[in-house]
Design a protein around this motif. Structure first.
Motif, PDB file in Angstrom:
ATOM      1  N   ALA A  51       7.417   1.166  -2.611  1.00 49.28           N
ATOM      2  CA  ALA A  51       6.735   2.328  -3.172  1.00 49.28           C
ATOM      3  C   ALA A  51       7.051   2.480  -4.650  1.00 49.28           C
ATOM      4  O   ALA A  51       6.212   2.862  -5.451  1.00 49.28           O
ATOM      5  CB  ALA A  51       7.131   3.586  -2.411  1.00 49.28           C
ATOM      6  N   TYR A  95       9.529  13.871  -2.949  1.00 50.16           N
ATOM      7  CA  TYR A  95       8.320  14.008  -2.119  1.00 50.16           C
ATOM      8  C   TYR A  95       8.069  12.723  -1.340  1.00 50.16           C
ATOM      9  O   TYR A  95       7.758  12.748  -0.150  1.00 50.16           O
ATOM     10  CB  TYR A  95       7.116  14.337  -2.996  1.00 50.16           C
ATOM     11  N   SER A 117       0.829  -1.208   0.000  1.00 54.42           N
ATOM     12  CA  SER A 117       0.000   0.000   0.000  1.00 54.42           C
ATOM     13  C   SER A 117       0.863   1.258   0.000  1.00 54.42           C
ATOM     14  O   SER A 117       0.383   2.355  -0.258  1.00 54.42           O
ATOM     15  CB  SER A 117      -0.934  -0.003   1.209  1.00 54.42           C
ATOM     16  N   LEU A 118       2.151   1.100   0.279  1.00 55.24           N
ATOM     17  CA  LEU A 118       3.060   2.255   0.207  1.00 55.24           C
ATOM     18  C   LEU A 118       2.990   2.918  -1.162  1.00 55.24           C
ATOM     19  O   LEU A 118       3.126   4.120  -1.291  1.00 55.24           O
ATOM     20  CB  LEU A 118       4.494   1.797   0.448  1.00 55.24           C
ATOM     21  N   LYS A 119       2.822   2.110  -2.175  1.00 55.36           N
ATOM     22  CA  LYS A 119       2.844   2.718  -3.501  1.00 55.36           C
ATOM     23  C   LYS A 119       1.561   3.483  -3.785  1.00 55.36           C
ATOM     24  O   LYS A 119       1.480   4.237  -4.743  1.00 55.36           O
ATOM     25  CB  LYS A 119       3.109   1.658  -4.570  1.00 55.36           C
ATOM     26  N   ASN A 120       0.546   3.299  -2.925  1.00 49.88           N
ATOM     27  CA  ASN A 120      -0.696   4.034  -3.147  1.00 49.88           C
ATOM     28  C   ASN A 120      -0.560   5.520  -2.865  1.00 49.88           C
ATOM     29  O   ASN A 120      -1.377   6.308  -3.292  1.00 49.88           O
ATOM     30  CB  ASN A 120      -1.811   3.480  -2.265  1.00 49.88           C
ATOM     31  N   ILE A 121       0.422   5.840  -2.082  1.00 49.82           N
ATOM     32  CA  ILE A 121       0.552   7.256  -1.754  1.00 49.82           C
ATOM     33  C   ILE A 121       1.301   7.942  -2.879  1.00 49.82           C
ATOM     34  O   ILE A 121       2.473   7.694  -3.114  1.00 49.82           O
ATOM     35  CB  ILE A 121       1.248   7.459  -0.405  1.00 49.82           C
ATOM     36  N   GLU A 122       0.581   8.765  -3.556  1.00 47.54           N
ATOM     37  CA  GLU A 122       1.149   9.440  -4.711  1.00 47.54           C
ATOM     38  C   GLU A 122       1.670  10.802  -4.308  1.00 47.54           C
ATOM     39  O   GLU A 122       1.064  11.494  -3.500  1.00 47.54           O
ATOM     40  CB  GLU A 122       0.070   9.621  -5.779  1.00 47.54           C
ATOM     41  N   ALA A 123       2.767  11.185  -4.895  1.00 45.49           N
ATOM     42  CA  ALA A 123       3.240  12.542  -4.684  1.00 45.49           C
ATOM     43  C   ALA A 123       2.338  13.476  -5.485  1.00 45.49           C
ATOM     44  O   ALA A 123       1.860  13.116  -6.543  1.00 45.49           O
ATOM     45  CB  ALA A 123       4.672  12.664  -5.156  1.00 45.49           C
TER      46      ALA A 123
END
Lengths: 649, 175
Positions: B141, B38, A8-14
């Protein structure tokens, strides 16, 4: 720790980079590139493309080295941009030779300090953080030093050579806060001294919010000095109720009380105390209310001081509801949707049962939360009554409209239709003060921070009339100072509420609203003509002292407001007379002494330079002398906060 | 520059002093630098600073790119180094105050309707020791393989696996 969760880390988008930052960075890159490749062969078109930078690289370098020690920033012969690049890039070349991305990894890195919950951060660290911010404020708009990754001890040049102002553009983000736990505040500078000769008119919107006081109290009780941007002095002052003269029945909704008295922190100045108190209504006279509770049930609300406190707070409110009132409940983030359709205030058991079933948790954001809330509000609309959405959250505004400006627009559109919005903040760690303030302002409501059961009682029961019944909206204050009597003035607090002079008469400009029974206080510090002020008199220019004129008044107060249903403003005017001012603090009414003590407290807590002449003990004594009967015990509590603040300094 | 060029062509020309190629290269990769920064820093202000820093560094550092790895892998390293430098600088400035506060998510955009649990995880990962954090973020990520991560970090693949293992152990206690 399973992999699915980690993914789910990759769900956080910059977010997308800002255009301005991008351009700044690309400009810097090209300047650096030019510096690196100066003197190498280049085509004519490339030469044309390069920004003009004056003299060539070699000369530039020479002039830097020769002028270096003397007066490098003042030497305007050096193109500053190029100077910066040379300072930055030359060492960087060395730096890269030693530590490029391609050198082997250093495994003996210091590890970051252990993680602590923000709430448990030791006081000492808070103070460091606080001091850092104040220091940053003194540096002006560029709070971070230059980004050059230069190992200082090995450098021929000193760090201060890279002046922050030159090295980079000011940081764009206004809502950046280094404070623990992610509570967010909008930074603001303390309102400075204005010279009457240059700028005789001061204009601001009133502010009846009290969120800042509750936040400050909570910080201090946890042994932390609150960040300066969390301390809004006017909200501290207006947290307390003052017994100013009530207006005549049937006339204006309030009459201003004006007093001029000595300043306890500066013997050369006076304080102009302006107080207004709106008429109060018996709760039984208040027209029926249609309330929609829009409640954040995200996982972060699962703390004793959040959802459970919120339930108890709203229980208090529900108990005040009558049969003509309606209550609805909508939740968002987590368990989304309508928890209670509009229900009469007489069906208390049903309302409380619905409230009780609310559970925090879940991760999906409940979209349409705010739409559902407004839909129910319009469905149960009470003509001539109060229609209000009460948004309760710990800072999570994922109510279904993602763009904060879009959210504000929706709230404003609903305000036009007659549905207002108030915001109640809960808990620490995720608290988003800036958004709360702006949403409540857009919705003609107030923002309150609820940190305890007693605060809930104050906001939702004692001040219910004010929450439910707006007696005047878009209340603006304008004071014109008389240059014949006042050389300098300074408005204490209200930094975030300043208005332009022309906004005063512009009825389209939104401002603060006053509910039944609210009292609002504004204090100006003035320096009478002839008294030593903060600046020396001018030797050549026209000086304030030289302005002739009427010396019977310090200034003239104007207040504009609109009746709750009106679109056109009314005007209240009053002079600020020189005669009849208080000569000693002890003659002042207790309420004004207390308000002055709160003003001093707030400024001192912000680290204001103006308060250098008043210590905590003097503030405490002044507050004590103005304590009065204090039926609610809030003034005693304030005195305790003064003691805590004194011990933390 | 009318004809779009491949990364490697652009890099070679830029390193050779072609100003237009450099402009195109930096322009093309700015978003990547910003987004990566970011993710590591967790707030816009720091990410913008880091991205700008990397832009400036590239002017000189391009010459040291030897083409053995993909340009983006190499660029990762430059960005990561810049992040680390910035955070160390922050730690110095704060005189040992908890520098992590400065880099914890302070402006996660409200449109990220991400779970609170995810955000906590994200914060926790950012607070890991640098190498573990870099490994976790690259693997999870950025969805890089352990081999690619190893190349970016300049360590052995087995070391990456060890970092990930250690990080998971630490995260279990934090989240």
């Amino acid at each position: 720790m399973n992999d699915e969760f980690l993914k789910s880390l990759k769900n956080i988008e910059a977010p997308a980079p800002s255009v301005a930052a991008r351009e700044r960075a690309l400009d810097a890159a090209m300047t650096a590139f030019d510096a690196v490749h100066e003197g190498e062969g280049e085509t004519q078109s490339e030469k044309n493309a390069r920004p003009v930078q004056g003299i060539g690289w070699g000369e530039r370098l020479r002039s830097i080295t020769s002028d270096w020690k003397r007066n490098w920033t003042m030497d305007i012969r050096i193109p500053l941009g190029a100077t910066f690049v040379a300072i930055l890039v030359v060492p960087m070349g060395w730096y890269f030779m030693n530590q490029t991305a391609l050198t082997p990894v250093d495994l003996s890195l210091p590890t970051p300090p252990p993680i602590e919950k923000a709430q448990e951060a030791p006081v000492a660290e808070m103070e460091v953080a606080d001091a850092r911010t104040r220091q940053a404020e003194q540096l002006g708009a560029a709070p971070q030093p230059a980004p050059a990754p230069v190992p200082m001890r090995d450098m021929a040049f000193e760090q201060q050579a890279v002046s922050p102002a030159l090295a980079r553009a000011p940081m764009g983000s206004a809502v950046y806060s280094p404070y623990p736990g992610g509570d967010r505040f909008t930074a603001f500078d303390e309102g400075g001294v204005k010279f009457t000769a240059n700028e005789p008119v001061s204009t601001f919107s009133i502010d009846v919010d009290t969120a800042s006081y509750a936040y400050v109290r909570r910080s201090l009780e946890m042994g932390q000095v609150p960040p300066a941007e969390a301390v809004r002095v006017e909200e501290l002052i207006n947290y307390f109720s003052y017994d100013y003269a009530a207006p005549e029945a049937g006339g204006d909704p309030f009459t201003p009380t004006i007093a001029v008295h000595p300043s306890p922190w500066n013997a050369n100045s006076r304080l102009v105390h302006i107080g207004i108190k709106a008429e109060n209504f018996d709760i039984s006279e208040v027209p029926p209310a249609n309330l929609v509770m829009l409640i954040d049930t995200s996982g972060s609300m699962d703390e004793p001081d959040k959802l459970p406190l919120l339930k108890r707070a709203f229980t208090l409110l529900v108990n005040e509801m009558g049969p003509d009132d309606t209550v609805s409940i909508v939740t968002y983030a987590g368990s989304a949707g309508v928890a209670l359709e509009p229900t009469s205030g007489s069906e208390k058991a049903k309302i409380l049962a619905a409230l009780e079933t609310l559970q925090p948790g879940g991760s999906t954001a409940g979209a349409q939360g705010i739409e559902a809330a407004y839909r129910l509000a319009e469905q149960a609309m009470v003509e001539g009554g109060t229609n209000r959405v009460l948004l309760a959250t710990d800072g999570d505004f994922n109510v279904g409209i993602s763009d904060p400006d879009g959210l504000e627009r929706v709230i404003e559109a609903e305000r036009q239709k007659g549905v207002f919005l108030s915001v109640l903040g809960f808990g620490m760690g995720n608290y988003n003060d800036a958004v709360m303030q702006s949403l409540a302002q857009a919705g003609n409501g107030n923002a309150a921070y609820i940190d305890s059961y007693s605060e809930a009682r104050k906001v939702l029961v004692e001040e219910l009339g004010g929450t439910l019944m707006t007696v005047a909206k878009d209340v603006k204050v304008q004071v014109e100072f008389n240059p014949a009597t006042v050389s300098e003035y300074r408005l204490i607090g209200y930094e975030t509420r300043a208005l332009a002079r022309e906004d005063f008469n512009n009825d389209a400009v939104d401002a603060g609203d006053v509910g039944a029974g609210h009292s609002v206080t504004a204090i100006y510090e003035i320096v009478p003509v002839g008294a030593p002020g903060s600046a020396d008199p001018l030797r050549y220019g026209e000086d304030a002292v030289a302005v002739p004129g009427d010396d019977a008044e310090y200034g003239f107060l104007k207040i504009r407001y609109k009746a709750p249903g009106a679109d056109v403003s009314e005007l209240i005017e009053a002079p600020i007379p020189v005669a009849g001012q208080y000569q000693v603090m002890s003659d002042l009414p207790e309420d004004m002494r207390f308000a002055t003590a709160v003003a001093a407290f707030g400024q001192k807590l912000r680290g204001s330079g103006y308060l250098a002449g008043m210590d905590w003990d003097a503030i405490r004594q002044l507050a004590q002398s103005g304590r009065g009967e204090d039926e609610t015990g809030r003034r005693a509590e304030f005195i305790r906060l003064v003691d805590i603040a004194a011990s933390l300094e | 520059m009318n004809v779009p060029l491949s990364n490697n062509d652009l890099v070679r020309r830029a390193a050779g002093g072609d100003r237009a190629a450099f402009a195109a290269l930096v322009g093309e990769h700015y978003d990547f630098m910003f987004r990566t920064a970011y993710k590591w820093c967790g707030n816009r202000a720091d990410a913008e600073d880091v991205a700008q820093d990397v832009c400036v560094r590239l002017a000189r550092a391009l010459g040291s790119f030897d083409g053995r790895s993909a340009f983006t892998s190499w660029l990762y390293r430059v960005v990561l180094n810049a992040v680390r430098d910035r955070q160390r600088q922050g730690a110095r400035r704060a005189k040992q105050a908890d520098a992590l506060r400065e880099v914890s998510a302070s402006d996660v955009a409200p449109d990220q309707e991400s779970a609170v649990a995810e955000r906590q995880l994200w914060d926790a990962v950012r607070q890991l020791p640098e190498k573990q954090r870099d490994a976790m973020l690259l693997v999870y990520a950025e969805e890089r393989s352990h081999a690619e991560t190893a190349q970016i970090m300049g360590v052995k693949e087995s070391t990456v696996s060890w970092y990930v293992h250690e990080a998971k152990k630490a995260l279990k206690d934090m989240v």
